[in-house]
Write a protein that holds these residues in place. Structure first.
Motif, PDB file in Angstrom:
ATOM      1  N   GLU A  24      25.961  47.281  37.910  1.00 57.64           N
ATOM      2  CA  GLU A  24      26.052  45.828  37.896  1.00 57.64           C
ATOM      3  C   GLU A  24      26.062  45.305  36.459  1.00 57.64           C
ATOM      4  OE1 GLU A  24      23.798  41.922  39.687  1.00 57.64           O
ATOM      5  OE2 GLU A  24      23.531  43.841  40.713  1.00 57.64           O
ATOM      6  N   GLU A  28      28.949  42.997  34.709  1.00 59.22           N
ATOM      7  CA  GLU A  28      28.626  41.703  34.090  1.00 59.22           C
ATOM      8  C   GLU A  28      29.002  41.677  32.608  1.00 59.22           C
ATOM      9  OE1 GLU A  28      27.992  39.190  35.819  1.00 59.22           O
ATOM     10  OE2 GLU A  28      27.053  39.895  37.648  1.00 59.22           O
ATOM     11  N   THR A  31      32.676  41.254  32.207  1.00 60.41           N
ATOM     12  CA  THR A  31      33.021  39.852  32.440  1.00 60.41           C
ATOM     13  C   THR A  31      32.824  39.035  31.160  1.00 60.41           C
ATOM     14  OG1 THR A  31      32.432  40.017  34.782  1.00 60.41           O
ATOM     15  CG2 THR A  31      32.453  37.811  33.830  1.00 60.41           C
ATOM     16  N   ASN A  36      34.317  35.294  29.966  1.00 61.71           N
ATOM     17  CA  ASN A  36      33.771  34.549  31.099  1.00 61.71           C
ATOM     18  C   ASN A  36      32.251  34.662  31.129  1.00 61.71           C
ATOM     19  OD1 ASN A  36      36.403  33.874  32.151  1.00 61.71           O
ATOM     20  ND2 ASN A  36      36.568  36.022  32.703  1.00 61.71           N
ATOM     21  N   SER A  39      27.738  36.359  36.564  1.00 62.19           N
ATOM     22  CA  SER A  39      27.488  35.681  37.839  1.00 62.19           C
ATOM     23  C   SER A  39      26.080  35.070  37.927  1.00 62.19           C
ATOM     24  CB  SER A  39      27.710  36.651  39.001  1.00 62.19           C
ATOM     25  OG  SER A  39      26.824  37.745  38.911  1.00 62.19           O
ATOM     26  N   ASP A  40      25.104  35.656  37.256  1.00 62.49           N
ATOM     27  CA  ASP A  40      23.741  35.119  37.280  1.00 62.49           C
ATOM     28  C   ASP A  40      23.176  35.209  35.863  1.00 62.49           C
ATOM     29  OD1 ASP A  40      21.209  34.210  37.886  1.00 62.49           O
ATOM     30  OD2 ASP A  40      20.739  35.789  39.325  1.00 62.49           O
TER      31      ASP A  40
END
Length: 107
Positions: A24, A28, A31, A36, A39-40
């Motif tokens: 994960e 991230e 990203t 960007n 997500s969290d």
């Protein structure tokens, strides 16, 4: 796509995450490298301008503190397991020192 640079022991610390959390984290960070937002996340203004914390909820709570505001790279300042509701003072101070070190070498 920006390069990913690890400050201090942050790469070794990230490698110690469990496999699911590492996967994960990689997603991230990719990203973020692409410009960007993860997500969290949450901003960590107490560490420095442009510093964010990625929140990973896999087999526990894991955090990656990074800064992506520089043109050359995304800098990972700290990676750790969060064991209490509030982020430990030591983790914030370590990220601050590494951010300051980064800013000093940038000038």
């Amino acid at each position: 796509m920006k390069k990913l640079r690890f400050i201090g022991s942050s790469l070794d610390d990230l490698k110690n995450f469990p496999l699911e959390a590492r996967r994960e984290a990689g997603f991230e960070l990719d990203t973020v490298q692409r410009g960007n937002m993860p997500s969290d996340f949450k901003p960590l203004l107490t560490v420095g301008s442009g510093v964010y914390e990625i929140r990973i909820h896999a087999l526990g709570e894991w955090r990656i503190i990074y800064v992506a505001k520089f043109d050359d790279a995304v800098y990972v300042l700290h990676a750790f397991q969060k064991k209490t509701q509030k982020t430990q003072h030591e983790d914030i101070e370590l990220a601050k020192r590494r951010y300051k070190q980064l800013r000093t070498s940038d000038e």
